[in-house]
Design a protein around this motif. Structure first.
Motif, mmCIF file in Angstrom:
data_model
loop_
_atom_site.group_PDB
_atom_site.id
_atom_site.type_symbol
_atom_site.label_atom_id
_atom_site.label_comp_id
_atom_site.label_asym_id
_atom_site.label_seq_id
_atom_site.Cartn_x
_atom_site.Cartn_y
_atom_site.Cartn_z
ATOM 1 N N VAL A 157 3.029 -11.561 -14.507
ATOM 2 C CA VAL A 157 3.095 -11.232 -13.701
ATOM 3 C C VAL A 157 1.530 -11.088 -13.339
ATOM 4 C CG1 VAL A 157 3.534 -10.179 -11.409
ATOM 5 C CG2 VAL A 157 5.215 -9.787 -12.786
ATOM 6 N N GLY A 158 1.720 -12.671 -13.002
ATOM 7 C CA GLY A 158 -0.106 -12.472 -12.951
ATOM 8 C C GLY A 158 -1.059 -11.453 -11.089
ATOM 9 N N PHE A 159 -1.724 -10.723 -10.584
ATOM 10 C CA PHE A 159 -2.594 -9.752 -9.412
ATOM 11 C C PHE A 159 -3.343 -10.656 -9.444
ATOM 12 C CE2 PHE A 159 -4.321 -6.841 -7.094
ATOM 13 C CZ PHE A 159 -2.972 -6.485 -6.680
ATOM 14 N N ALA A 160 -2.764 -11.374 -7.618
ATOM 15 C CA ALA A 160 -4.262 -11.567 -7.856
ATOM 16 C C ALA A 160 -4.463 -11.111 -6.536
ATOM 17 C CB ALA A 160 -3.432 -12.693 -6.282
ATOM 18 N N ARG A 161 -6.177 -11.194 -6.256
ATOM 19 C CA ARG A 161 -6.621 -9.630 -5.189
ATOM 20 C C ARG A 161 -6.435 -11.093 -4.206
ATOM 21 N NH1 ARG A 161 -7.859 -5.416 -7.378
ATOM 22 N NH2 ARG A 161 -7.526 -4.373 -9.202
ATOM 23 N N SER A 162 -7.057 -12.131 -4.200
ATOM 24 C CA SER A 162 -7.210 -12.951 -3.028
ATOM 25 C C SER A 162 -6.144 -13.954 -3.269
ATOM 26 C CB SER A 162 -8.467 -13.490 -2.706
ATOM 27 O OG SER A 162 -8.872 -14.669 -3.866
ATOM 28 N N LEU A 163 -6.206 -14.791 -1.966
ATOM 29 C CA LEU A 163 -5.047 -15.978 -1.333
ATOM 30 C C LEU A 163 -5.832 -17.107 -2.683
ATOM 31 C CD1 LEU A 163 -4.285 -15.442 1.914
ATOM 32 C CD2 LEU A 163 -2.820 -15.156 0.104
ATOM 33 N N ALA A 164 -7.150 -16.522 -2.771
ATOM 34 C CA ALA A 164 -7.600 -17.804 -3.494
ATOM 35 C C ALA A 164 -7.219 -18.417 -4.376
ATOM 36 C CB ALA A 164 -9.849 -18.211 -3.376
ATOM 37 N N VAL A 206 3.186 -14.796 -9.186
ATOM 38 C CA VAL A 206 2.561 -14.019 -9.348
ATOM 39 C C VAL A 206 1.968 -12.478 -8.297
ATOM 40 C CG1 VAL A 206 0.202 -14.353 -6.820
ATOM 41 C CG2 VAL A 206 1.259 -16.076 -9.218
ATOM 42 N N ALA A 207 1.576 -11.504 -7.782
ATOM 43 C CA ALA A 207 1.929 -10.602 -6.844
ATOM 44 C C ALA A 207 0.302 -10.759 -6.334
ATOM 45 C CB ALA A 207 1.188 -8.814 -7.978
ATOM 46 N N LEU A 208 1.215 -10.340 -5.022
ATOM 47 C CA LEU A 208 -0.644 -10.062 -3.954
ATOM 48 C C LEU A 208 -0.080 -8.876 -3.397
ATOM 49 C CD1 LEU A 208 -0.014 -13.419 -2.509
ATOM 50 C CD2 LEU A 208 -1.815 -12.363 -3.888
ATOM 51 N N GLY A 209 -1.273 -8.127 -3.079
ATOM 52 C CA GLY A 209 -1.025 -6.526 -2.207
ATOM 53 C C GLY A 209 -1.992 -7.087 -1.269
ATOM 54 N N ALA A 210 -3.332 -6.405 -1.204
ATOM 55 C CA ALA A 210 -3.831 -6.201 -0.107
ATOM 56 C C ALA A 210 -4.227 -7.603 0.512
ATOM 57 C CB ALA A 210 -4.934 -5.223 -0.679
ATOM 58 N N ALA A 211 -4.159 -8.538 0.184
ATOM 59 C CA ALA A 211 -4.515 -9.838 -0.158
ATOM 60 C C ALA A 211 -3.826 -10.016 1.456
ATOM 61 C CB ALA A 211 -4.631 -10.891 -0.676
ATOM 62 N N VAL A 212 -2.447 -10.194 1.424
ATOM 63 C CA VAL A 212 -1.209 -9.864 2.346
ATOM 64 C C VAL A 212 -1.512 -8.798 3.161
ATOM 65 C CG1 VAL A 212 1.261 -9.975 2.406
ATOM 66 C CG2 VAL A 212 0.980 -11.033 0.940
ATOM 67 N N ALA A 236 0.542 -0.955 0.646
ATOM 68 C CA ALA A 236 -0.302 0.076 -0.146
ATOM 69 C C ALA A 236 1.184 1.533 0.009
ATOM 70 C CB ALA A 236 -1.097 0.058 1.172
ATOM 71 N N PRO A 237 0.294 2.245 -0.385
ATOM 72 C CA PRO A 237 0.945 3.544 -0.522
ATOM 73 C C PRO A 237 1.686 4.268 0.639
ATOM 74 C CG PRO A 237 -0.154 4.369 -2.227
ATOM 75 C CD PRO A 237 -0.815 2.440 -1.205
ATOM 76 N N ALA A 238 3.047 3.951 0.810
ATOM 77 C CA ALA A 238 3.977 3.904 3.124
ATOM 78 C C ALA A 238 4.070 5.572 2.668
ATOM 79 C CB ALA A 238 5.697 3.421 2.071
ATOM 80 N N SER A 239 3.644 5.847 3.772
ATOM 81 C CA SER A 239 4.116 7.253 3.872
ATOM 82 C C SER A 239 5.742 7.614 4.996
ATOM 83 C CB SER A 239 3.045 7.684 4.734
ATOM 84 O OG SER A 239 2.442 7.547 6.015
ATOM 85 N N SER A 240 5.638 6.298 5.362
ATOM 86 C CA SER A 240 6.919 6.678 7.178
ATOM 87 C C SER A 240 7.127 4.933 6.508
ATOM 88 C CB SER A 240 6.772 6.878 8.163
ATOM 89 O OG SER A 240 5.647 5.563 8.388
ATOM 90 N N ALA A 241 8.805 4.897 6.979
ATOM 91 C CA ALA A 241 9.280 3.371 6.834
ATOM 92 C C ALA A 241 9.014 2.892 8.581
ATOM 93 C CB ALA A 241 10.699 3.884 7.120
ATOM 94 N N GLU A 242 9.029 3.244 9.001
ATOM 95 C CA GLU A 242 8.873 2.743 10.558
ATOM 96 C C GLU A 242 7.687 1.956 10.252
ATOM 97 O OE1 GLU A 242 9.636 6.368 10.229
ATOM 98 O OE2 GLU A 242 11.815 5.700 10.800
ATOM 99 N N ALA A 243 6.704 2.717 9.834
ATOM 100 C CA ALA A 243 5.125 2.026 9.530
ATOM 101 C C ALA A 243 5.223 0.987 8.490
ATOM 102 C CB ALA A 243 4.042 3.089 9.433
ATOM 103 N N ALA A 244 5.604 1.245 7.666
ATOM 104 C CA ALA A 244 5.755 0.289 7.077
ATOM 105 C C ALA A 244 7.168 -1.106 7.011
ATOM 106 C CB ALA A 244 5.925 0.948 5.567
ATOM 107 N N ARG A 245 7.683 -0.646 8.111
ATOM 108 C CA ARG A 245 8.185 -1.582 8.363
ATOM 109 C C ARG A 245 8.217 -2.990 8.502
ATOM 110 N NH1 ARG A 245 14.759 -1.940 8.386
ATOM 111 N NH2 ARG A 245 14.469 0.786 8.357
ATOM 112 N N GLY A 281 -3.884 -0.701 -12.356
ATOM 113 C CA GLY A 281 -3.486 0.304 -10.986
ATOM 114 C C GLY A 281 -3.681 -0.052 -10.280
ATOM 115 N N PHE A 282 -4.078 -1.392 -9.303
ATOM 116 C CA PHE A 282 -3.881 -0.773 -8.427
ATOM 117 C C PHE A 282 -5.227 -0.634 -7.354
ATOM 118 C CE2 PHE A 282 0.600 -1.299 -9.055
ATOM 119 C CZ PHE A 282 0.486 -2.687 -9.235
ATOM 120 N N ALA A 283 -7.105 -0.502 -8.259
ATOM 121 C CA ALA A 283 -7.471 0.028 -8.381
ATOM 122 C C ALA A 283 -8.088 -1.074 -7.316
ATOM 123 C CB ALA A 283 -8.375 0.474 -9.304
#
Length: 218
Positions: free
Chosen positions: A160-167, A180-186, A13-22, A133-135
């Motif tokens: 790279v296939g983008f998966a919106r869920s682990l299923a 295989v790419a994962l975003g919010a699912a992780v 997700a868009p990161a605003s600080s390294a401390e929060a994302a780390r 576009g990660f919408a």
């Protein structure tokens, strides 16, 4: 140890600080094989964004993963490994011009098969399909599976296939796609990112075993 047939590609997700994302990134990288991390950055000053990347780059790269950014300008000043361009036109051309030959230039946000083919022909190191576009709303999983299977069967440029869920992970692995790419699912998994990555890696291992069995039978 043999490298997996299909590897994981994480999109933050868009990161605003390294401390929060780390913490989340560290947990995800420690849970299974990850080839790439696309570090997306929240809107802020260029100086602040550079600081976030510089703070997180060693964490990602020391785990053997490539660190990608959406802005090519930041790559050269932060030690990132490359850029992820949106579309097959101007953004990709700029990425290819500034990244090649030493860094990665991939393409996502591809709205059609024609866009994907143009990106591949232009020299993209990979094409990402299904990300929209990660919408929040994206193509139906069956449509993504169809697009990834089409690409993986015909083209040599990594997919790279983008998966919106682990299923969706195992099915994409069965196409033979390189990633295989994962975003919010992780990141939004209530069990935590480590559990999500471990589950995704197990799904890809099952897919790899099934493909290997098919090859033996053939």
């Amino acid at each position: 140890m043999t490298e997996p047939r299909t590897r994981l590609f994480l999109v933050t997700a868009p990161a605003s600080s390294a401390e929060a994302a780390r913490p989340a990134i560290e947990a995800a990288l420690g849970a299974g094989d990850v080839a790439c991390v696309l570090l997306r950055l929240a809107a802020s000053s260029e100086r602040d964004r550079k600081e976030v990347v510089r703070a997180l780059a060693p964490l990602v790269q020391d785990r053997g993963a490539a660190l990608l950014l959406e802005n090519p300008r930041l790559v050269a000043h932060t030690g990132a490994d490359g850029t992820h361009a949106a579309g097959a036109d101007d953004a990709l051309a700029a990425a290819l011009d500034s990244m090649k030959p030493d860094r990665i230039a991939g393409a996502g946000g591809l709205g059609s098969r024609d866009d994907a083919m143009r990106a591949g022909e232009a020299g993209a190191d990979y094409v990402m399909l299904g990300d929209a576009g990660f919408a929040a709303e994206g193509p139906a999983p069956a449509d993504v599976l169809d697009e990834v299977g089409w690409w993986a069967e015909i083209f040599n440029v990594p997919c790279v296939g983008f998966a919106r869920s682990l299923a969706e992970v195992e099915g994409l692995g069965l196409t033979g796609a390189e990633f295989v790419a994962l975003g919010a699912a992780v990141w939004d998994d209530p069990r935590g990112p480590a559990a999500a990555v471990a589950e995704a890696r197990a799904a890809l291992d099952r897919a790899e075993a099934a493909l290997a069995a098919e090859e033996v039978e053939a």
